[in-house]
Design a protein around this motif. Structure first.
Motif, mmCIF file in Angstrom:
data_model
loop_
_atom_site.group_PDB
_atom_site.id
_atom_site.type_symbol
_atom_site.label_atom_id
_atom_site.label_comp_id
_atom_site.label_asym_id
_atom_site.label_seq_id
_atom_site.Cartn_x
_atom_site.Cartn_y
_atom_site.Cartn_z
ATOM 1 N N ALA A 450 4.674 -5.413 3.562
ATOM 2 C CA ALA A 450 5.130 -5.287 2.175
ATOM 3 C C ALA A 450 4.204 -6.105 1.287
ATOM 4 O O ALA A 450 3.887 -7.259 1.601
ATOM 5 C CB ALA A 450 6.569 -5.757 2.038
ATOM 6 N N GLU A 451 3.794 -5.530 0.194
ATOM 7 C CA GLU A 451 2.763 -6.123 -0.648
ATOM 8 C C GLU A 451 3.155 -7.483 -1.207
ATOM 9 O O GLU A 451 2.308 -8.351 -1.402
ATOM 10 C CB GLU A 451 2.442 -5.161 -1.790
ATOM 11 N N ARG A 452 4.449 -7.694 -1.474
ATOM 12 C CA ARG A 452 4.901 -8.939 -2.083
ATOM 13 C C ARG A 452 5.732 -9.800 -1.121
ATOM 14 O O ARG A 452 6.485 -10.677 -1.549
ATOM 15 C CB ARG A 452 5.687 -8.651 -3.374
ATOM 16 N N ASP A 453 5.584 -9.561 0.157
ATOM 17 C CA ASP A 453 6.262 -10.379 1.168
ATOM 18 C C ASP A 453 5.841 -11.837 0.996
ATOM 19 O O ASP A 453 4.655 -12.145 0.932
ATOM 20 C CB ASP A 453 5.881 -9.865 2.553
ATOM 21 N N ALA A 454 6.816 -12.722 0.914
ATOM 22 C CA ALA A 454 6.512 -14.147 0.726
ATOM 23 C C ALA A 454 6.424 -14.889 2.048
ATOM 24 O O ALA A 454 5.602 -15.793 2.205
ATOM 25 C CB ALA A 454 7.575 -14.795 -0.162
ATOM 26 N N ALA A 455 7.254 -14.529 3.010
ATOM 27 C CA ALA A 455 7.275 -15.254 4.280
ATOM 28 C C ALA A 455 5.958 -15.075 5.033
ATOM 29 O O ALA A 455 5.466 -16.006 5.685
ATOM 30 C CB ALA A 455 8.446 -14.787 5.134
ATOM 31 N N THR A 456 5.397 -13.880 4.966
ATOM 32 C CA THR A 456 4.084 -13.605 5.562
ATOM 33 C C THR A 456 3.240 -12.902 4.501
ATOM 34 O O THR A 456 3.259 -11.673 4.407
ATOM 35 C CB THR A 456 4.199 -12.728 6.823
ATOM 36 N N PRO A 457 2.518 -13.651 3.681
ATOM 37 C CA PRO A 457 1.775 -13.051 2.570
ATOM 38 C C PRO A 457 0.831 -11.940 3.017
ATOM 39 O O PRO A 457 0.280 -11.968 4.130
ATOM 40 C CB PRO A 457 1.019 -14.244 1.979
ATOM 41 N N GLY A 478 4.511 -2.908 -3.991
ATOM 42 C CA GLY A 478 5.460 -3.426 -4.969
ATOM 43 C C GLY A 478 6.745 -3.956 -4.386
ATOM 44 O O GLY A 478 7.678 -4.287 -5.126
ATOM 45 N N SER A 479 6.836 -4.062 -3.070
ATOM 46 C CA SER A 479 8.052 -4.536 -2.415
ATOM 47 C C SER A 479 7.787 -5.873 -1.748
ATOM 48 O O SER A 479 6.642 -6.212 -1.452
ATOM 49 C CB SER A 479 8.523 -3.512 -1.382
ATOM 50 N N GLY A 480 8.854 -6.634 -1.492
ATOM 51 C CA GLY A 480 8.656 -7.944 -0.910
ATOM 52 C C GLY A 480 9.603 -8.308 0.205
ATOM 53 O O GLY A 480 9.627 -9.455 0.642
#
Length: 536
Positions: A450-457, A478-480
């Motif tokens: 996912a483009e906006r994943d925070a846990a694994t950028p 566009g998802s995270g």
């Protein structure tokens, strides 16, 4: 059971550009000798496992698994350099392929990440619509990694002390608070050493990858079909590097950056930076639905409301149980998964408007899970501390996290405190394996991100694709949400299913539109929905 429940969190990794001080305990020539001995030991252990197999039978009643899931154990060496020495029994779960014999393609082994997460419930996903065709072709296999649950469980402190509430969590800590957390980190590292003794050094990612090779052999599979999410992608990358000829198909879902220069200190700072962006996504969504939540019409206004609640809870914890630390832990879930957005926004809104109960329900640690949470945290810490060099000078941590917290305050210091025991770690640190294979060494593999994943950028997915020639990357734009395979996006699921069933991948890269944003939940319905969903 929701698809999101498959995915373990990676805890809180963190990164910034700096020079990491060499860790004590590293001895590179001797480490090379040890790795050669471990390579030989892995072959011996795999041969023994292949001969023994796994005797599957009813699962332990405490696991609360249906009769369709069977359980067994596989023995792996605690120390692969001494393969005939002490053995660890890893619990394995399996639901047989539901299709006919002509459809069966072998075992699909799943790791949900962590470090410190178990996939024992994974075989149950075969009942979900998104997984039914895959489950017809594969025996669905989960397992409990070393150190987790009953697999030589690791503990670093009394679970009651680990879960003591309410806790503080200052965004910009004072010098006095920093000294308190340094002392706590040192005590935690000592507790890990007491709990594990000389075995502490053997809880590592490279041993997790070797365990996977032994599990493959025990299952009777000539080659491994594997899906790893989050930290599970790092195990998969190590396996592909160490045992490329044993890979059949491999899915990497939400990728840990495999660059050895980032593992793990720098990758944790990168993660904190990414969490700030995802936290902004959540606040923007809440502001868009101000008619429902009444927390502000801009992301900044919602953020001010949240900070005001943090300050209030520091003075008077909600229900005597939820302080700033519990609040922060609960809302970190919203940065991992957007299907937490409505329930967390409802809890914050209810608290602000006079009803603290939804927040108490969501943020209070569950007593039944405290022992498991302490165990998971211990394994997370041991694996990351053992895997790589960490700065041993507090001034490096202070400099980097103070600077980062100016622009990314949401998760920076909580991440730092979680990982700080690695500065004082009593076991030897290893040099990370340089993950990667030569062109043609692996069959096609599939990366999901996912483009906006925070846990694994997202840059971790790009880095892994660079290191594994022939890997295809499917991006949810566009998802995270963290962990997207078998989830809410039919486009992503179509690529996953096609790959696992046929081995086909996109030529190099493919894109999927984001799954729909959550619908807001009214204040009246919030509490009922809240009670039905698990806590992070």
């Amino acid at each position: 059971m929701r698809a999101v429940a498959l995915y373990g969190t990676i805890g809180s990794l963190v990164l910034s550009a700096l020079t990491v001080a060499p860790a004590t305990g590293l001895d590179h020539p001797r480490e090379g000798v040890r790795r050669a001995a471990e390579d030989t030991g892995t072959m011996i252990a795999a041969e023994r496992a292949a001969a023994a197999g796994i005797a599957f039978g009813p699962c332990a009643e405490a696991e609360m698994l249906p009769d369709s899931v069977r359980c067994g154990t596989v023995g792996v060496p605690l120390d692969y350099a001494a393969p005939l020495g002490r053995q660890i029994r890893l619990t394995v779960s399996m639901a047989g392929a539901t299709g006919g014999s002509a459809e069966r393609q072998g075992a699909l082994v799943y790791n949900p990440g962590g470090p410190g997460a178990s996939s024992l419930t994974f075989p149950m996903v075969g009942e979900l619509a998104e997984w039914k065709r895959i489950a017809r072709a594969y025996d669905m296999v989960g397992y409990v990694p070393r150190g987790v649950g009953d697999s030589a469980p690791l503990s670093c402190q009394d679970p009651a002390d680990f879960a003591r509430a309410p806790s503080d969590s200052p965004t910009h800590p004072s010098e006095a608070y920093k000294r308190k957390r340094i002392a706590r980190a040192k005590a935690y590292a000592r507790g890990c050493a007491r709990g594990a003794g000389p075995a502490l050094r053997h809880y590592s990612s490279i041993n997790n990858a070797r365990d996977l090779e032994v599990l493959r052999a025990a299952l009777g599979e000539r080659k491994l079909t594997f899906m790893g999410a989050s930290y599970g992608t790092y195990i998969g990358g190590l396996y592909a590097t160490l045992f490329p000829s044993h890979v059949r198909r491999m899915v990497f879902d939400s990728v840990v950056d495999p660059d050895p220069d980032t593992v793990w200190y720098r990758s944790n700072l990168d993660q904190s930076r990414a969490f700030e962006s995802r936290w902004r996504d959540f606040r923007t969504w809440v502001a868009k639905h101000d008619e429902t939540y009444r927390l502000g019409t801009t992301a900044a206004a919602v953020g001010r409301r949240y900070e005001k609640v943090r300050a209030e809870l520091a003075v008077k914890p909600a229900g005597g149980k939820v302080g700033p630390g519990e609040l922060q832990s609960a809302f970190l879930g919203a940065a991992y998964y957007d299907d937490y957005w409505s329930m967390r926004a409802t809890a914050l809104s209810e608290y602000v408007h006079g009803d603290p109960q939804p927040l108490i329900d969501q943020a209070t640690p569950r007593p039944a899970g405290i022992k498991d949470s302490e165990n998971a945290n211990a394994v997370y810490t041991a694996v990351e501390c053992n895997d790589a060099p960490w700065p041993t000078d507090w001034r490096v941590w202070d400099r980097d996290n103070t600077a980062l917290a100016r622009t990314a305050p949401f998760e920076t210091w909580d991440n730092a405190w979680m990982n700080l025991p690695c500065a004082y770690w009593p076991a030897p640190r290893r040099q990370p394996v340089d993950i990667g294979t030569a062109r043609g060494a692996l069959p096609p593999t599939l990366i999901l991100a996912a483009e906006r994943d925070a846990a694994t950028p997202y840059k971790g997915a790009l880095e892994l694709q660079r290191r594994l020639p022939g890997a295809a990357l499917v991006t949810e734009r566009g998802s995270g949400s963290h962990g997207i395979g078998g989830g809410e996006n039919p486009c992503v699921n179509a690529y996953l299913e096609s790959y696992l069933l046929t081995g086909r991948t996109p030529v190099r890269r493919a894109q999927c539109a984001p799954h729909p944003e959550p619908n807001p939940v009214s204040l009246e319905r919030g509490a009922a929905r809240d009670a039905s969903l698990p806590l992070v």
